[in-house]
Write an enzyme that holds these catalytic residues in place. Structure first.
Site, PDB file in Angstrom:
ATOM      1  N   ASP A 169      -1.183  -0.239   9.441  1.00 53.15           N
ATOM      2  CA  ASP A 169      -0.932   0.646  10.716  1.00 53.15           C
ATOM      3  C   ASP A 169      -1.517  -0.022  12.121  1.00 53.15           C
ATOM      4  O   ASP A 169      -1.155   0.404  13.242  1.00 53.15           O
ATOM      5  CB  ASP A 169      -1.119   2.086  10.776  1.00 53.15           C
ATOM      6  N   GLU A 170      -2.522  -0.886  11.764  1.00 52.02           N
ATOM      7  CA  GLU A 170      -3.049  -1.372  13.008  1.00 52.02           C
ATOM      8  C   GLU A 170      -2.280  -2.400  13.845  1.00 52.02           C
ATOM      9  O   GLU A 170      -2.503  -2.588  15.051  1.00 52.02           O
ATOM     10  CB  GLU A 170      -4.304  -2.470  12.590  1.00 52.02           C
TER      11      GLU A 170
END
Ligand code: NAD
Ligand code: DAU
Length: 350
Positions: free
Chosen positions: A133-134
């Site tokens: 998700d980064e």
């Protein structure tokens, strides 16, 4: 069979163990055994002929070509990566090498192998890329959670390298028709995680009576996904995911770091009564460029593929802490000289 890369690391080893517990299908496991790779994670498979382990680099094109033509996998699940944000700040080069150049080499070898398959096998083949998700950047407190259409805005060398690899995977589907799948998940925790990441580092330090180093004000938010839930999600995506699609995977457990550490201290005290672990919490210098908040909107995988997490943060954390308490030898083996060198480098000035 399926080919798994990075299957001696944290998530990869949990995935291989889960896979072989639920399926008769063999696994070819390609892992370089960097500091993060550990064959001890796979000790339970020592005499299991369904697990074939090869020590090697995903950037080694000749090795990849040989393995693909010898073993003829029907799918590739690609976990291998440099995965720690703090290490990427100290030394970004390895992240480009493995996460970008290595993924490119793997895609090229896969394309050559896949192009020569009979049409029906080409259609059934899958290349599943495990991402994070980064890549979506950092959220404000009131922003909506990351969805699959959130624009990319990676902030760390680690997330920039993962974002790049995601784009390469996307391009191979768009240009060559390679049947790829990409998953972007939140922070995993659970058994066999290397104690450089928040939760296992805090467990190790707590038990050793050392400070529990919370970066900055401890108000950064992450979503926590139990690794067993993540492995189940990957199996579902591999089985039912639509080629070319992206699926976000989350744990429904957004928490501030300080709350994570306090919860962990409570779980530890329940399992090891008589010690006040929270008194070891220490605020230290913040991570440069520290992303404030990640949150996952996992509606797509729930609606389209019927997956959702089973564990709550409390239930997953209790299992995790129990595992670390029960696996002292694993911990002793892992907290080697090289580990100590990393801890000295990262936390020395703090
Ligand atoms: P990890 O660091 O525990 O394990 C990585 C594994 O890859 C190790 O076994 C290592 O030896 C192997 N490896 C590294 N370079 C290699 C190379 N060049 N060739 C072959 N093998 C190599 O990582 P993890 O936490 O298990 O993460 C697995 C994947 O999931 C990564 O792609 C990571 O970006 C992604 N991810 C992790 C998390 C998380 O919270 N841990 C969350 C989102 C996404
Ligand atoms: O979001 C998914 C990502 O989660 C994965 O892609 C990465 O591979 C994985 O490492 C993880 O990245 P984070 O940077 O979020 O995880 P880490 O465990 O390093 O840190 C979690 C949070 O805790 C983060 O806000 C930084 C903070 N932290 C971390 C450490 C190691 C501390 O406060 N103290 C620490 O000592």
């Amino acid at each position: 069979m399926i080919l798994v890369t990075g299957g001696a690391g944290f998530i990869g080893s949990n995935f291989v163990l889960d896979w072989l517990a639920q399926s008769a299908e063999p696994v070819l496991n390609l892992d370089l055994l960097t500091y993060a790779g550990n064959l001890g994670n796979l000790a339970a498979l020592k005499n299991d002929a369904r697990h074939v382990f090869v020590r090697g680099d995903i950037g080694d094109s000749a090795l990849l070509a040989r393995l693909l033509s010898e073993h003829r996998p029907r799918a590739i699940v690609h976990f291998a990566a440099e995965s720690h944000v703090d290490r990427s700040i100290h030394g970004p080069a390895a992240f480009i090498q493995t996460n970008v150049v290595g993924t490119f080499a793997l895609l090229e070898a896969t394309r050559a192998y896949w192009s020569a398959l009979p049409k029906n096998e080409q259609a059934a083949f899958r290349f599943l890329h495990i991402s994070t998700d980064e890549v979506y950047g950092s959220l404000g407190n009131d922003d909506p959670a990351f969805s699959e259409t959130t624009p990319y805005a990676p902030n760390s060398p680690y997330s920039a390298s993962k974002a790049s690899s995601d784009h390469w995977v996307r391009a191979y589907h768009h240009t060559y028709g390679l049947p790829t799948l990409t998953t972007n998940c939140s922070n995993n925790y659970g058994p066999r995680q290397f104690p450089e990441k928040l939760i296992p580092l805090m467990i190790v330090n707590a038990l050793a009576g050392k400070p529990l180093p919370v970066y900055g004000d401890g108000q950064n938010v992450r979503d926590w996904l139990y690794v067993g839930d993540h492995c189940a999600a990957i199996r579902v995506v591999l089985e039912k995911g639509v080629a070319g699609e992206v699926y976000n995977i989350g744990g429904n457990a957004e928490m501030k770091n300080l709350d994570v550490v306090h919860t962990l201290c409570r779980v530890l005290t329940a399992l090891r009564p008589g010690r006040d672990f929270a008194s070891q919490i220490t605020f230290v210098k913040d991570r440069p460029g520290h992303d404030r908040r990640y949150a996952i909107n996992a509606d797509k995988i729930r609606r389209k593929l019927g997956w959702q997490p089973v564990e709550t943060f409390e239930s997953g954390l209790t299992q995790t802490v129990r595992w670390y308490l029960d696996n002292e030898t694993w911990l002793t083996n892992i907290t080697s000289k090289a580990y100590q060198q990393w801890i000295d480098l990262q936390y020395a000035q703090q």
